[in-house]
Design a protein around this motif. Structure first.
Motif, PDB file in Angstrom:
ATOM      1  N   CYS A 449       0.851  -1.185   0.000  1.00  0.00           N
ATOM      2  CA  CYS A 449       0.000   0.000   0.000  1.00  0.00           C
ATOM      3  C   CYS A 449       0.890   1.239   0.000  1.00  0.00           C
ATOM      4  N   ASP A 450       0.695   2.138  -0.973  1.00  0.00           N
ATOM      5  CA  ASP A 450       1.542   3.321  -1.096  1.00  0.00           C
ATOM      6  C   ASP A 450       1.553   4.146   0.187  1.00  0.00           C
ATOM      7  N   ALA A 451       0.379   4.307   0.808  1.00  0.00           N
ATOM      8  CA  ALA A 451       0.312   5.124   2.017  1.00  0.00           C
ATOM      9  C   ALA A 451       1.129   4.492   3.139  1.00  0.00           C
ATOM     10  N   GLN A 452       0.967   3.177   3.332  1.00  0.00           N
ATOM     11  CA  GLN A 452       1.733   2.508   4.381  1.00  0.00           C
ATOM     12  C   GLN A 452       3.223   2.504   4.051  1.00  0.00           C
ATOM     13  N   ARG A 453       3.539   2.345   2.762  1.00  0.00           N
ATOM     14  CA  ARG A 453       4.946   2.314   2.367  1.00  0.00           C
ATOM     15  C   ARG A 453       5.628   3.658   2.637  1.00  0.00           C
ATOM     16  N   ARG A 454       4.957   4.768   2.264  1.00  0.00           N
ATOM     17  CA  ARG A 454       5.581   6.073   2.486  1.00  0.00           C
ATOM     18  C   ARG A 454       5.753   6.332   3.973  1.00  0.00           C
ATOM     19  N   ARG A 455       4.718   6.033   4.746  1.00  0.00           N
ATOM     20  CA  ARG A 455       4.838   6.236   6.182  1.00  0.00           C
ATOM     21  C   ARG A 455       5.870   5.281   6.778  1.00  0.00           C
ATOM     22  N   SER A 456       6.022   4.092   6.173  1.00  0.00           N
ATOM     23  CA  SER A 456       7.032   3.144   6.654  1.00  0.00           C
ATOM     24  C   SER A 456       8.438   3.682   6.401  1.00  0.00           C
ATOM     25  N   ILE A 457       8.624   4.344   5.251  1.00  0.00           N
ATOM     26  CA  ILE A 457       9.927   4.946   4.961  1.00  0.00           C
ATOM     27  C   ILE A 457      10.225   6.054   5.957  1.00  0.00           C
ATOM     28  N   GLU A 458       9.217   6.887   6.233  1.00  0.00           N
ATOM     29  CA  GLU A 458       9.394   7.965   7.211  1.00  0.00           C
ATOM     30  C   GLU A 458       9.754   7.375   8.579  1.00  0.00           C
ATOM     31  N   TYR A 459       9.059   6.304   8.963  1.00  0.00           N
ATOM     32  CA  TYR A 459       9.320   5.696  10.274  1.00  0.00           C
ATOM     33  C   TYR A 459      10.697   5.048  10.301  1.00  0.00           C
ATOM     34  N   TYR A 460      11.056   4.350   9.218  1.00  0.00           N
ATOM     35  CA  TYR A 460      12.359   3.675   9.122  1.00  0.00           C
ATOM     36  C   TYR A 460      13.490   4.677   9.321  1.00  0.00           C
ATOM     37  N   ALA A 461      13.307   5.884   8.758  1.00  0.00           N
ATOM     38  CA  ALA A 461      14.350   6.897   8.825  1.00  0.00           C
ATOM     39  C   ALA A 461      14.242   7.777  10.063  1.00  0.00           C
ATOM     40  N   GLY A 462      13.171   7.613  10.853  1.00  0.00           N
ATOM     41  CA  GLY A 462      12.903   8.508  11.961  1.00  0.00           C
ATOM     42  C   GLY A 462      13.603   8.142  13.250  1.00  0.00           C
ATOM     43  N   ASP A 463      13.233   8.883  14.312  1.00  0.00           N
ATOM     44  CA  ASP A 463      13.898   8.713  15.601  1.00  0.00           C
ATOM     45  C   ASP A 463      13.746   7.308  16.170  1.00  0.00           C
ATOM     46  N   ASP A 464      12.590   6.671  15.958  1.00  0.00           N
ATOM     47  CA  ASP A 464      12.373   5.319  16.473  1.00  0.00           C
ATOM     48  C   ASP A 464      12.881   4.255  15.512  1.00  0.00           C
ATOM     49  N   GLY A 465      13.426   4.685  14.381  1.00  0.00           N
ATOM     50  CA  GLY A 465      14.003   3.759  13.412  1.00  0.00           C
ATOM     51  C   GLY A 465      15.510   3.876  13.406  1.00  0.00           C
ATOM     52  N   LEU A 466      16.078   4.120  12.214  1.00  0.00           N
ATOM     53  CA  LEU A 466      17.539   4.185  12.100  1.00  0.00           C
ATOM     54  C   LEU A 466      18.065   5.609  12.197  1.00  0.00           C
ATOM     55  N   ASP A 467      17.169   6.579  12.429  1.00  0.00           N
ATOM     56  CA  ASP A 467      17.577   7.962  12.706  1.00  0.00           C
ATOM     57  C   ASP A 467      18.480   8.513  11.587  1.00  0.00           C
ATOM     58  N   LEU A 468      17.933   8.516  10.363  1.00  0.00           N
ATOM     59  CA  LEU A 468      18.683   9.035   9.219  1.00  0.00           C
ATOM     60  C   LEU A 468      18.442  10.539   9.114  1.00  0.00           C
ATOM     61  N   GLU A 469      19.358  11.325   9.643  1.00  0.00           N
ATOM     62  CA  GLU A 469      19.172  12.772   9.647  1.00  0.00           C
ATOM     63  C   GLU A 469      19.175  13.300   8.210  1.00  0.00           C
ATOM     64  N   GLY A 470      18.281  14.235   7.949  1.00  0.00           N
ATOM     65  CA  GLY A 470      18.148  14.787   6.606  1.00  0.00           C
ATOM     66  C   GLY A 470      17.064  14.110   5.799  1.00  0.00           C
ATOM     67  N   LEU A 471      16.396  13.119   6.411  1.00  0.00           N
ATOM     68  CA  LEU A 471      15.340  12.401   5.705  1.00  0.00           C
ATOM     69  C   LEU A 471      14.063  12.449   6.539  1.00  0.00           C
ATOM     70  N   GLY A 472      13.516  13.645   6.664  1.00  0.00           N
ATOM     71  CA  GLY A 472      12.273  13.823   7.392  1.00  0.00           C
ATOM     72  C   GLY A 472      11.072  13.633   6.489  1.00  0.00           C
ATOM     73  N   GLU A 473       9.903  13.961   7.032  1.00  0.00           N
ATOM     74  CA  GLU A 473       8.644  13.751   6.311  1.00  0.00           C
ATOM     75  C   GLU A 473       8.627  14.490   4.979  1.00  0.00           C
ATOM     76  N   LYS A 474       9.060  15.751   4.985  1.00  0.00           N
ATOM     77  CA  LYS A 474       9.032  16.558   3.761  1.00  0.00           C
ATOM     78  C   LYS A 474       9.939  15.962   2.691  1.00  0.00           C
ATOM     79  N   SER A 475      11.139  15.521   3.084  1.00  0.00           N
ATOM     80  CA  SER A 475      12.086  14.944   2.122  1.00  0.00           C
ATOM     81  C   SER A 475      11.559  13.634   1.553  1.00  0.00           C
ATOM     82  N   VAL A 476      10.962  12.817   2.433  1.00  0.00           N
ATOM     83  CA  VAL A 476      10.423  11.537   1.957  1.00  0.00           C
ATOM     84  C   VAL A 476       9.308  11.785   0.946  1.00  0.00           C
ATOM     85  N   ARG A 477       8.416  12.730   1.231  1.00  0.00           N
ATOM     86  CA  ARG A 477       7.339  13.060   0.284  1.00  0.00           C
ATOM     87  C   ARG A 477       7.926  13.450  -1.072  1.00  0.00           C
TER      88      ARG A 477
END
Length: 694
Positions: A449-477
């Motif tokens: 599901c595109d919606a779950q996938r995009r949010r999954s990418i945001e979560y993967y890169a976020g604070d509770d994931g691998l904490d990839l700085e520079g890859l926030g919600e706006k960048s993922v979109r």
């Protein structure tokens, strides 16, 4: 007025019963193509006028589309593009920036009040200074005011109001709005600068917001914000895809002027300029006040937002005599409506798909003031609550804000619908089945599901994931919209040239992100498990799983073949174990994880307790460390009693900075007086506590 374009030729073959099949382009001479282009432009302009201004189209939409496509094909094949061609409405190449230009005449604001006494004082002043007058009463549109300048009948430029003296040249965006004529009709002045209000119709706004919500994007707060955000897009093709309209309501400057405002408005439709049909002329302030009260009563019936009415002196000579202040035209006054408060109708319901597939119905509201904040959407929480409240589209409801933050529908005030809203059977994003789980509902599409996938990418890169700085919600979109992230695994296939080709990305930001991604290829097991976004498996539960199983494949095997074993892990239990099992049992999720494992090698757990030498301390890491991954460093400090978090706050004790660090965390550290240490200082700190980083 000087003669301009004559009325369209009634013998134009593309006017009344136009053909929709055309001879091949290769069979046309250049002269024939030019003639056909001119006739098509003339006819399409007339069809636009009849559709947008007269509201009386004479051909079907599909016929219009065929004519429009033919014109595009001819212009492309014979290099006949022209600035005022109707085809300019489809957009064009993105702009780098808007040019600031000076207005041909000041675009001043209007003095305003919601009190009738103030309106009467305005009338007293007018009559003292110029005597008896007629007033033109108009709706006060809640959109974006702009100046449109026509020279020799062609749209020369469109400029935002700005500070009233100068604004941004948004001509290319304005050309994409169907109700903005590229060329004037009839006996128009040689020079005409008019003021118009660009807006998004309420029904189109709700439909657009619904699409945004179902795509997992943030909806606009109200039609005005949607309009303002759209008209300032640097990519005209985005503007062309959004449903903007315009009402023209005043002359700023002209080579010849009428002697009254009402006459100007009467002529506008002759030129192809769309005017509002609620304008009235009155001869007393009492009638102007009555007009405002009547508009307030029908406000909700209109398909555009208004926040009051405007009362204007009709006679132009009297206007000039009244003059202006530095900020206001003294011949006009706005009689404002009271703000809508808490009670509003539900215009539509959208379905939002979360990262875990949870389906959240969202009520799309007529914008309403709730505690000083304009609210245009409110959570309906879940299907069970909708049924309990018996709420549906069309009902008038009371809206509150939970904790003064999240709007929600509290109760029905007036029931205007049959029954309650039912969730769709299939996900609006991926068309997978929607299934109920107690009071909740979930999309079964998983990472397909595109919606779950995009949010999954945001979560993967976020604070509770691998904490990839520079890859926030706006960048993922942005990266998803550009087609660069079709999956979480696609993060590891990004290339520098792809990033720097996007707006807002330079060599440094691209290099920093790629370094962050590269440093995450060997994540600690706990971080990787948390980053997958398994329902109910956050950082704490992920650490317990890592301690119990040591390796990722052991966790996966237990989830697939022996979920009862998971129940013995601290912080898991039967419900969470079931969620973990369901996640890995999903074919879509399994495929996504397998694809990710082609790029990532989760490390064996190093989360054995090593003492409490660092108890009470909180560390944040940024950049890549030498000889050890950032995740491993986090594991070590946590194993000795410290906390390792993804973001800097006032509770942070140290920010550890490696190579290619992110700027945001350093800025946050400076703002919170958090000590910043490099890798050598970090190692010394651990050695002082008897901890070996290796």
């Amino acid at each position: 007025m000087p003669a301009g374009d004559a009325t369209v030729d009634e013998d134009n073959p593309y006017l009344r019963t136009p053909p929709t099949e055309f001879e091949p382009l290769e069979d046309l001479s250049e002269e024939d193509a030019r003639e056909q282009v001119e006739r098509l432009r003339e006819a399409i302009r007339e069809h636009d006028r009849r559709y947008y201004v007269e509201n009386d189209p004479i051909i079907a939409d599909r016929t219009y589309d065929a004519l429009f496509t033919r014109l595009q094909d001819l212009e492309d094949a014979f290099d006949l593009a022209h600035p005022d061609s109707p085809t300019r409405s489809v957009g064009g190449e993105p702009l780098e920036a808007f040019e600031t230009v000076e207005h041909v005449a000041p675009m001043l604001s209007i003095d305003a009040s919601g009190e009738p006494e103030d309106v009467r004082e305005f009338d007293d002043r007018v009559r003292r200074e110029v005597g008896a007058v007629d007033y033109v009463c108009e709706p006060k549109f809640d959109g974006v005011s702009m100046a449109f300048v026509y020279e020799d009948g062609s749209l020369e430029r469109a400029v935002t109001r700005g500070d009233g003296r100068e604004g941004d040249d948004v001509t290319r965006n304005a050309r994409t709005i169907g109700s903005v004529p590229q060329r004037l009709h009839g006996d128009h002045p040689d020079f005409l600068a008019v003021r118009g209000e660009v807006y998004m119709p309420k029904d189109a706004f709700q439909a657009h917001n619904r699409e945004r919500i179902e795509r997992g994007e943030e909806p606009f707060a109200n039609p005005r914000n949607a309009t303002a955000g759209t008209i300032r897009q640097l990519d005209p093709s985005i503007v062309a895809d959004r449903p903007l309209e315009v009402f023209f309501f005043d002359v700023l400057e002209a080579s010849e002027l009428e002697d009254s405002h009402r006459k100007e408005l009467e002529r506008f439709p002759e030129f192809g300029l769309r005017v509002n049909d609620r304008v009235e002329v009155v001869d007393s302030i009492d009638d102007a006040i009555d007009y405002r009260d009547r508009m307030l009563e029908v406000r909700d019936e209109l398909n555009y937002e208004i926040d009051g009415t405007v009362i204007k002196v009709d006679d132009r000579e009297a206007r000039e005599e009244l003059g202006r202040t530095a900020r206001h035209d003294r011949y006009a006054y706005a009689y404002k409506f009271p703000a809508r408060a808490e009670i509003t109708p539900i215009a539509d319901v959208a379905v939002q798909i979360g990262r875990t597939g949870r389906v959240t119905p969202v009520a799309l509201l007529e914008p309403v003031d709730v505690g000083g904040v304009t609210v245009s959407r409110a959570s309906l929480h879940n299907p069970e609550e909708i049924a309990e409240k018996n709420v549906n589209v069309g009902d008038t409801v009371r809206v509150q804000r939970a904790g003064d933050v999240i709007p929600y529908v509290e109760a029905i005030v007036e029931k205007d619908s049959e029954g309650h809203y039912d969730l769709p059977e299939h996900c609006p994003v991926c068309d997978s089945a929607i299934e109920r789980d107690g009071p909740m509902a979930f999309c079964t599409g998983g990472l397909a599901c595109d919606a779950q996938r995009r949010r999954s990418i945001e979560y993967y890169a976020g604070d509770d994931g691998l904490d990839l700085e520079g890859l926030g919600e706006k960048s993922v979109r942005q990266l998803v919209a550009a087609g660069l992230l079709e999956s979480v695994a696609a993060l590891y296939e990004l290339e520098r040239d792809e990033l720097t080709a996007l707006e807002g990305w330079g060599e440094t930001s691209a290099e920093n992100l790629l370094s962050e991604i590269e440093a995450s290829r060997e994540p600690p097991l706990a971080d990787f498990l948390s980053a997958l976004g398994i329902p109910h498996v956050g950082p704490t539960t992920a650490r317990e799983l890592a301690r119990e199983f040591d390796k990722f494949e052991a966790v996966r095997e237990a989830a697939e073949t022996d979920p009862e074993r998971l129940e013995g892990v601290d912080d898991v239990g039967e419900t969470v174990a079931g969620q973990i099992h369901d996640f890995f049992a999903s074919e879509a999720n399994a495929a996504a994880v397998d694809e990710l494992l082609e790029h990532v090698s989760p490390q064996e757990s190093a989360l054995e307790r090593g003492g409490d030498a660092l108890e009470g301390l909180t560390f944040v890491f940024t950049g890549s460390l030498e000889g050890i991954t950032r995740g491993e460093a986090q594991d070590i400090v946590e194993a000795h009693g410290a906390n390792a978090t993804g973001s800097v706050s006032g509770n942070t004790d140290y920010l550890v900075v490696g190579e290619n660090p992110g700027q945001t965390k350093r800025d946050d550290a400076a703002a919170n007086d958090v000590p910043i240490i490099d890798e050598d200082e970090f190692r010394e700190l651990l050695e002082d506590q008897g901890i070996d980083l290796e």
